[in-house]
Design a protein around this motif. Structure first.
Motif: not given
Length: 802
Positions: A172-201
């Motif tokens: 995908l080269l003209q207007a690649p999508s998905g990077a923002g969703y990847a970031l949103e996924n990370r934010i949601v999981l890190s808030r839902t399981m903060p200690s597990l995310y932190r300790d998983s390195h």
């Protein structure tokens, strides 16, 4: 394993493909050890609870994906699984090297195709593959000077084979999508399981987005006027675009917000034209410039290619890059890589055959292969030969024979699987990883993570958000804790104080204006319908004998739930929500969450109409509170308030006209006061029966009543003083219109019914409504319908303003 863990894994078996969770011998892969122990401690109930927390967080924050072919509405909540995909950083390092090599290779190919075209003249790439592809844009030949990097952002969809190696199934080269969703996924999981995310390195994603933002600033010549160009709220990934614009600190704009003058791109703002240094483009290549590309495009900017040739604006990625999303290139890519880089291709593609030189081989094996057109068009998507009947296979073969250069065939890829939490157990699902690379210095940086998508059911090999796929977060595991990284500037010294929110594009001001209008319009209708519901309850016994009561109830239900009824409740709520969606990057999380609940409340089941109306009033009051107490007093707030006050005044005038035409009985004025939220004020002031003159004074003339028409006009008068271009020495057209409306109202103070005659009051309301309509039209003409005027300066130069 512990019994609790055993119950979680109960029934989880592989599908025959490589599984990311368990090995062929049934043992869990080493990188899952820590997460597995945490799951063991959680058990079924906690995992399901965390999944529900994810669902609630996504719904309340309006994380959506637009599905074009979904019946009953195209917008749906973004699906995210509670279980991430885990990959060790040492294993990921080889993927990174492969992605960087592909990005550098595509950069050289792009420069060549729109430059000397040696790959075509030397026979390394058949010309038909390029010139028959809709992504090759002849207007872009010579657009980027040689030696200057063209490909700034690159993405690839990766699949893992049974031997554990990764291969690329799409670039995908003209207007690649998905990077923002990847970031949103990370934010949601890190808030839902903060200690597990932190300790998983887990490797952090912020370093990638910091590199992306810094690179955009670099190619924009160090300028900070960078915008993200979106197709608009109807685009499938609009949430992501708004989210990224907000996260990176860019203005989110549409093509109509920009204009080109003398080879320079400008943003249309309330204060005039403002030059733009860089554009993060999220519209397809062909739609970028209606002057030179797709002439019927309403999404692009006329003259954009000319501006790029003048080197006055940087665009990421430049139009024309879409030609490299051509699967016809894949059979020739290894040879091109050796020719241009002197290296073997590290990340291979799925085995691909171009029908232009492999027609007989493809036709002989048609039932075994996956057929794709080389260019996106009416015939989009993949066709699995094994899923077709004999008749359909024959028809497909005829189409390929008719134009073999337009098709490729690929070996059917058996995707690896990963566990998906289904609510009570884990089940394997086919998965695809989308990873991203952006330019950093003289090379590329790969995101240490990505967007994982899995098939919606166990039997499906098609992984697509449009087909109901589910997303996952990709955790690249480090050997030690990651350093906390932020996009915020870490420069030493005192931070300069800034008390402005920046320029407001004219379109954003327009949407804020109508957001205010529809919020007030919806509240007014909710209050009217609540009074009707209460009246129906009071008269229930009488209505039971009324043959027309079913018809009355049917009409009310239509006004309540039918979006096709213009001015109905659902129509107004949807209009309010659409205006808010266009302003997604400008609204706080609390404000958006409140707006998002309005339509959800209308869709709720098991509640009475009265209960729904009560809840809608609470949400609308919350919205008004967030605007009043949390929104900075800039031009955005000013135009939202303009919309609210004009609409509230109009609704008051309409209500008085409507009621007074019916020679209202005393009891009806009580309902009018309740609709105007002024009943308690009236009762505190007057201990007598309902006096129409007193009611009219309270809701029309009393400036101390924040619900009165007069109060709205005084607020409008204050707001007009701060309009762009307003001067203390002279009145604007808007100020004059408001002054006329106020003067007429003050001169008419005391006007009331003369017996049953309300004609004088009605005429007054008609005049006020005309002033309000004129004011609305004037604001629209002067600030939203951007009309340029030119002013002669000394020395013969011209200044363009709006």
């Amino acid at each position: 394993m512990a019994s609790q863990l055993g119950s979680i894994l109960d029934g989880y078996t592989g599908t025959g493909a490589r599984d990311e969770f368990i090995q062929p011998d049934g043992k869990v892969r080493p990188q899952w050890d820590f997460l597995l122990r945490a799951m063991e401690a959680m058990g079924h109930s906690q995992l399901s609870f965390r999944q529900e927390e994810i669902r609630r967080f996504i719904e309340e924050n309006g994380v959506t994906y637009n599905v074009y072919d979904e019946a009953g509405g195209k917008e749906r909540p973004w699906p995210l699984d509670v279980l991430p995909v885990l990959i060790d950083s040492r294993e990921w390092a080889s993927v990174e090297r492969g992605l960087i090599q592909r990005a550098e290779l595509f950069e050289l190919i792009l420069q060549d195709l729109y430059g000397p075209a040696k790959l075509l003249s030397e026979g390394l790439l058949p010309p038909q593959i390029i010139f028959d592809h809709g992504g090759f844009l002849r207007s872009c030949v010579g657009l980027n000077p040689l030696g200057k990097r063209s490909l700034h952002l690159y993405a690839a969809d990766l699949a893992r084979g049974s031997d554990g190696s990764f291969s690329v199934i799409a670039d995908l080269l003209q207007a690649p999508s998905g990077a923002g969703y990847a970031l949103e996924n990370r934010i949601v999981l890190s808030r839902t399981m903060p200690s597990l995310y932190r300790d998983s390195h887990v490797h952090r994603l912020a370093v990638f987005f910091r590199a992306l933002r810094n690179h955009l600033a670099t190619i924009a010549g160090g300028g900070n006027r960078i915008v993200l160009l979106t197709p608009g709220p109807d685009n499938e990934t609009y949430f992501e675009q708004a989210f990224l614009a907000n996260y990176l600190g860019f203005n989110l704009v549409q093509g109509s917000d920009l204009t080109v003058r003398d080879g320079k791109v400008y943003l249309k703002t309330l204060s005039g034209l403002r030059p733009i240094d860089g554009i993060f483009r999220r519209i397809d290549d062909a739609y970028s410039d209606p002057l030179e590309l797709k002439t019927d495009s309403l999404l692009g900017v006329a003259g954009l290619l000319y501006s790029m040739r003048q080197n006055s604006v940087a665009v990421m990625n430049p139009p024309g890059a879409g030609v490299l999303e051509n699967p016809g290139i894949y059979p020739f890519l290894p040879g091109i890589c050796r020719h241009l880089l002197g290296q073997d291709l590290r990340l291979a593609n799925t085995q691909t055959y171009w029908c232009g030189n492999s027609l007989s081989h493809v036709l002989d094996r048609l039932p075994e292969l996956v057929i794709k057109p080389i260019s996106r068009g009416w015939e989009r998507g993949s066709v699995f030969g094994g899923d077709l009947s004999s008749k359909d296979l024959a028809s497909l073969a005829e189409r390929i024979r008719a134009k073999p250069t337009s098709y490729v065939a690929q070996e059917r890829h058996h995707l690896s699987t990963t566990p998906l939490w289904t609510g009570n157990k884990m089940e394997p699902r086919s998965m695809v990883i989308r990873s991203f690379a952006c330019t950093r210095d003289d090379s590329y940086m790969v995101m240490p993570g990505g967007l994982v998508r899995v098939a919606p059911d166990a039997n499906s090999m098609v992984v697509s958000n449009q087909k109901g796929g589910v997303s996952k977060d990709l955790w690249i595991l480090a050997s030690e804790p990651e350093k906390q990284i932020s996009l915020l500037s870490a420069t030493a010294g005192t931070t300069p104080i800034v008390r402005s929110g920046g320029e407001i594009p004219s379109r954003a001001a327009d949407n804020l204006f109508w957001l205010g209008r529809y919020a007030e319009r919806t509240e007014s209708l909710v209050r009217i319908m609540r009074e009707i519901q209460l009246r129906l309850v009071e008269m229930q016994g009488l209505l039971a004998k009324n043959a027309n009561s079913p018809e009355v109830e049917q009409k009310l239900r239509g006004i309540f739930f039918d979006a096709a009824i213009i001015g109905g409740l659902r129509f107004n709520v949807r209009a309010l929500t659409n205006a808010a969606r266009s302003l997604r990057e400008r609204l706080s999380e609390d404000t958006w969450r409140t707006i998002n609940r309005l339509e959800t409340e209308l869709d709720s089941t098991g509640k009475s109409p009265f209960e729904i109306l009560e809840n809608l009033l609470i949400y609308l009051a919350s919205f008004a509170g967030f605007v009043s107490e949390s929104m900075t007093r800039g031009q955005g707030f000013r135009f939202l308030e303009f919309g609210r006050r004009i609409e509230r005044a109009t609704q008051s005038a309409d209500l008085i006209v409507s009621v007074s035409k019916r020679k209202p009985p005393e009891a009806l004025w009580e309902h009018v006061l309740k609709i105007q939220n002024s009943y308690m004020t009236y009762r505190r002031r007057y201990k007598t029966r309902m006096d129409p003159s007193a009611v009219i004074d309270l809701i029309i003339f009393d400036l101390s009543n924040p619900r009165s028409l007069g109060h709205q006009l005084t607020r409008l008068e204050e707001l007009a003083k701060g309009l762009p271009g307003a001067k203390e020495s002279s009145r604007t057209v808007e100020s004059k219109t408001i002054l006329h409306a106020l003067s007429v109202l003050r001169l008419a103070e005391g006007t009331g019914p003369k017996g049953d005659d309300y004609s004088e009051l009605q005429q007054l309301m008609y005049r006020e409504k005309q002033y309000l309509r004129t004011l609305s039209e004037t604001i629209t003409s002067n600030y939203f319908n951007y009309i340029e005027t030119q002013h002669r300066l000394e020395g013969g130069e011209w200044s363009v303003t709006g």
